[in-house]
Design an enzyme around this catalytic site. Sequence first.
Site, PDB file in Angstrom:
ATOM      1  CG  HIS A 169     104.368  76.917 -13.537  1.00  0.00           C
ATOM      2  ND1 HIS A 169     104.015  76.460 -14.786  1.00  0.00           N
ATOM      3  CD2 HIS A 169     105.563  76.353 -13.235  1.00  0.00           C
ATOM      4  CE1 HIS A 169     104.958  75.642 -15.218  1.00  0.00           C
ATOM      5  NE2 HIS A 169     105.904  75.566 -14.304  1.00  0.00           N
ATOM      6  CE  LYS A 369      83.670  68.026 -13.362  1.00  0.00           C
ATOM      7  NZ  LYS A 369      82.846  66.906 -13.867  1.00  0.00           N
TER       8      LYS A 369
END
Length: 513
Positions: A169, A369
């Site tokens: 990943h 965020k």
Amino acid sequence: MTTSSVPVLDFGSQTAQLIVRRIRELGVYSELLPHDAPVEQVLALDPRGIILSGGPASVYEPGAPGLPDWLRETTLPVLGICYGMQLQSQALGGVVLRPDRREYGPAVIAVASDSLLFAATPHEQQVWMSHGDRIEALPPGFHSLAQNENTPFAAMGDERRHWYGVQFHPEVVHTTYGRNILRNFLYTICRCTGDWQPANFVAQAVERVRERVCAGRVICALSGGVDSAVAALIIHKAIGDRLTCVFVDNGLLRLGEADQVIATFRQHFHIPLAAVNAAEEFLAALEGVADPESKRKIIGEKFVRIFEREARHLDDAQFLAQGTLYPDVIESSAPDRKKGATIKTHHNVGGLPPDMQMTLVEPLRYMFKDEVRAAGLELGLPEEWVWRHPFPGPGLAVRVLGPVTWERLETLRRADAIFIEELRAADLYRSTQQVFAVLLPVQSVGVMGDGRTYADTIALRAITTEDYMTADWARLPYDLLARVSSRIVNEVEQVNRVVYDISSKPPATIEWE
């Protein structure tokens, strides 16, 4: 729309949206699309390449999501990640099997060839693996780009076609050169131009709100955090005085928070605000409820019913706006994530009642965020709002483990306030991303004033993170923890023990419930 786009096809990975975030950080626009999105929807983004996310399925299982037919014929570069790589291999003539040994966590791979994908990265590098299956034979035209002792094909490529796959990943911070690999794919292989900035979201979000709301009225659920504040500012920019913010004091807030939020909002913004005291309603609905999923759903429904009630007093506002972010969507396995597993239900996503009478407006639904904070600064939000730590929508109900009572809430409120006060005094608030106390359903024996006590336990939680999808526990100074513990035990009745949570995410989540 920007001129460069690399969309991600979603096969259900918990880090799928993190791939999108990394792409945007590198200056290229991206969106997360369903794995079976119509080709017209994908091509509408004017893509320069395609990324296939990971996912929880096995490619050889019946009903597993497959490679879209149109993708087999595309001339666009493609990067498959984990399940995406296995899917490429299986669909194009390779072999995928389940070995005796799975591979989860950090691993070291050896890059086996000079590849555009691994340009300017070392021969050996640490990556993050998370897979139970592996490729045993590559499809025709592909060759191995990296390997280790457990994974013979840790990366593969057909460089004539510009199709690549990685078994690890690259989007997570644990892969040391993950950003380099993604940058190579975006700029060297896909030849993107790098014209994306988070601030671009403001103008796009304003237009989307106008299109969705038209001439309607909106009420915005204001929590006091940066997410709902930015959502309110975007919507106000789009529709002006047809927006009213509603702040609900549900009795589950931190010490002094309700008064602080109302005062700060009215001081800084010229948006109508209705404040509703509904503490008794929420506590009555939560009486005797211990299961965290039940708490979240009860709170989600109660919020909606109150907003529906308020809407009737505001010219029958038809739209309810929320500051929902993508981590909420991804963990709740919302309807637009067909293959995602539910980690926990967020009150403002999976906790919404199916018969709600209002239409949702969520201008931040696919933002992280850090992107919201950039948008907040762009919109002129005060810095103390922009950098305020997140607070869960269900509030202290998910930090009081077990049944919620007013007495237990007051205990937690005082302990939490001490922790935050000491953290600020040590100038460590901005170096942590979320800090809070948890009241455990555990009592233990103690000694206070030469007498035996049998009292409550407070757990302290502090994390550092870039994206809230993964997180590590904050290494706070021992002296600080000692001061916090001493103050809580001495100043908060019915507490005689304080512990510190040293769990990362994963395997834990940031919140305890």
